[in-house]
Scaffold this motif. Structure first.
Motif, PDB file in Angstrom:
ATOM      1  N   LEU A  82       4.224  14.625  -7.325  1.00  0.00           N
ATOM      2  CA  LEU A  82       5.494  14.533  -8.043  1.00  0.00           C
ATOM      3  C   LEU A  82       5.297  14.013  -9.461  1.00  0.00           C
ATOM      4  N   ALA A  83       4.297  13.142  -9.658  1.00  0.00           N
ATOM      5  CA  ALA A  83       4.056  12.592 -10.990  1.00  0.00           C
ATOM      6  C   ALA A  83       3.650  13.666 -11.987  1.00  0.00           C
ATOM      7  N   LEU A  84       3.103  14.767 -11.501  1.00  0.00           N
ATOM      8  CA  LEU A  84       2.711  15.854 -12.411  1.00  0.00           C
ATOM      9  C   LEU A  84       3.919  16.488 -13.094  1.00  0.00           C
ATOM     10  N   TYR A  85       5.097  16.352 -12.467  1.00  0.00           N
ATOM     11  CA  TYR A  85       6.309  16.944 -13.030  1.00  0.00           C
ATOM     12  C   TYR A  85       7.190  15.921 -13.740  1.00  0.00           C
ATOM     13  N   ALA A  86       6.742  14.669 -13.811  1.00  0.00           N
ATOM     14  CA  ALA A  86       7.548  13.610 -14.425  1.00  0.00           C
ATOM     15  C   ALA A  86       7.478  13.693 -15.949  1.00  0.00           C
ATOM     16  N   LEU A  87       8.584  13.328 -16.609  1.00  0.00           N
ATOM     17  CA  LEU A  87       8.613  13.249 -18.062  1.00  0.00           C
ATOM     18  C   LEU A  87       7.820  12.030 -18.517  1.00  0.00           C
ATOM     19  N   PRO A  88       7.369  12.023 -19.779  1.00  0.00           N
ATOM     20  CA  PRO A  88       6.549  10.890 -20.248  1.00  0.00           C
ATOM     21  C   PRO A  88       7.229   9.539 -20.074  1.00  0.00           C
ATOM     22  N   SER A 172       0.173  25.196 -13.203  1.00  0.00           N
ATOM     23  CA  SER A 172      -0.644  24.008 -13.450  1.00  0.00           C
ATOM     24  C   SER A 172      -1.822  23.981 -12.483  1.00  0.00           C
ATOM     25  N   PRO A 173      -3.039  23.916 -12.971  1.00  0.00           N
ATOM     26  CA  PRO A 173      -4.198  23.893 -12.057  1.00  0.00           C
ATOM     27  C   PRO A 173      -4.265  22.638 -11.202  1.00  0.00           C
ATOM     28  N   ALA A 174      -3.538  21.598 -11.587  1.00  0.00           N
ATOM     29  CA  ALA A 174      -3.566  20.360 -10.810  1.00  0.00           C
ATOM     30  C   ALA A 174      -2.742  20.449  -9.532  1.00  0.00           C
ATOM     31  N   VAL A 175      -1.843  21.427  -9.453  1.00  0.00           N
ATOM     32  CA  VAL A 175      -0.996  21.597  -8.277  1.00  0.00           C
ATOM     33  C   VAL A 175      -1.647  22.623  -7.356  1.00  0.00           C
ATOM     34  N   GLN A 176      -1.944  22.225  -6.144  1.00  0.00           N
ATOM     35  CA  GLN A 176      -2.625  23.101  -5.195  1.00  0.00           C
ATOM     36  C   GLN A 176      -1.684  24.206  -4.713  1.00  0.00           C
ATOM     37  N   ALA A 177      -2.187  25.434  -4.681  1.00  0.00           N
ATOM     38  CA  ALA A 177      -1.400  26.553  -4.176  1.00  0.00           C
ATOM     39  C   ALA A 177      -1.230  26.429  -2.662  1.00  0.00           C
ATOM     40  N   PHE A 178      -0.156  27.012  -2.143  1.00  0.00           N
ATOM     41  CA  PHE A 178       0.097  26.973  -0.703  1.00  0.00           C
ATOM     42  C   PHE A 178       0.807  28.244  -0.270  1.00  0.00           C
TER      43      PHE A 178
END
Length: 316
Positions: A82-88, A172-178
């Motif tokens: 979830l932190a990957l989608y958080a605003l700064p 985003s490469p940091a988010v794993q595909a599913f």
């Protein structure tokens, strides 16, 4: 997203199982006193290994929970996603609050078994499994239908079903595909909820209606029926239903002996293609009772002799 429900669901199962093993070992100390289990150094080797695992697993689980709980659970896998989608200027909790708000709305798309639940809201695509929650933002995902599986009978009803596998890949490469799986009849509802289009692999055909699924099942069942050999003196004419292809099926009573059952012998020459015969068969069914379609009997479209699917033979 309640913290108590999401923080330690993986490790919590390990702790509970380890406590059960420890209790079992203590009980065996009294039930099998001749094995001297209350002195681990004198116990048989297999029981020493059992005790080691019973102590080691909860230790590892507790250590993992402690690591996740640091910095107000910021190290938990779901919180990191979830932190990957958080605003700064915000953190993962703001994203979790947004997910919770949309999840409570009644217009969300939800399907799947409890162990593999698929939920699509206005902003998020989620897959909730027993031990993990996959989350992706709609505006960042690419969706592709990678596979379809056709089943003649659904586990929940006597109906044909097509299951689609859709790959959800984030930009985003940091988010794993599913992967998510759903019934093809729910595909249209899913598309309405998604902002991004869904691409299909070249070899995947999606049947979105019950009629399409029935025709696919009808054709597969006819393929295993005995074939009908056309006499060399007889020429096959165009199907009188569509006038586009040649006649390809003949009604021959093969389900039972000639004088038995409700089916009757049809003496018509081959006049219909497989698709038109399947559509005729489906048109004579009760739309409120689709579970009876495969076992029903209908009249021949030409002579009215009653037949079932087992009597539809492909022309060779």
């Amino acid at each position: 997203m309640r913290e108590g429900q999401t923080k330690s669901m993986t490790a919590g199962g390990s702790v509970t199982g380890a406590e059960t093993r420890e209790g079992y070992y203590v009980g065996m100390c009294f039930a099998a006193s001749e094995k001297r289990l209350y002195f681990p150094s004198q116990a048989p080797e297999i029981w020493r290994v059992f005790l080691l695992l019973a102590v080691l697993l909860p230790t590892i689980a507790c250590t993992l929970i402690y690591y996740w709980s640091r910095d107000q659970w910021a190290h938990h896998p779901l919180a990191r996603t979830l932190a990957l989608y958080a605003l700064p200027q915000s953190g993962w909790r703001a994203v979790a609050s947004s997910v919770n708000t949309e999840f409570r709305r009644i217009d969300k798309f939800a399907t799947g078994a409890p162990g593999a639940r698929v939920i699509v809201t206005d902003t998020w695509v989620m897959k909730v499994t027993t031990y993990r929650v996959h989350v992706a933002q709609q505006q960042d995902v690419h969706l592709t239908v990678t596979e379809s599986q056709q089943h003649d009978l659904s586990p929940d009803s006597n109906l044909p079903v097509q299951l689609l596998t859709i790959r959800v890949a984030s930009a985003s490469p940091a988010v794993q595909a599913f992967d998510i799986r759903l019934n093809s009849t729910e595909y249209g509802e899913l598309c309405e909820k998604l902002r991004a289009p869904i691409r299909s692999a070249a070899n995947v055909v999606i049947h979105q209606s019950l009629g399409d699924l029935f025709l696919e099942t009808f054709a597969s069942l006819v393929e295993v029926n005995p074939a009908y050999s056309v006499p060399s003196s007889q020429d096959l004419e165009a199907c009188i239903g569509c006038m586009q292809t040649r006649a390809s099926v003949k009604l021959v009573k093969t389900c039972q002996e000639a004088a038995e059952g409700e089916c009757q012998q049809c003496y018509c020459r081959p006049m219909w293609c497989l698709t038109c015969m399947g559509k005729w068969f489906a048109s004579r069914q009760d739309p409120q009772r689709p579970d009876t379609w495969l076992a029903s009997r209908v009249p021949c479209p030409t002579c009215r002799a009653r037949f079932c699917i087992l009597d539809v033979c492909a022309v060779r």
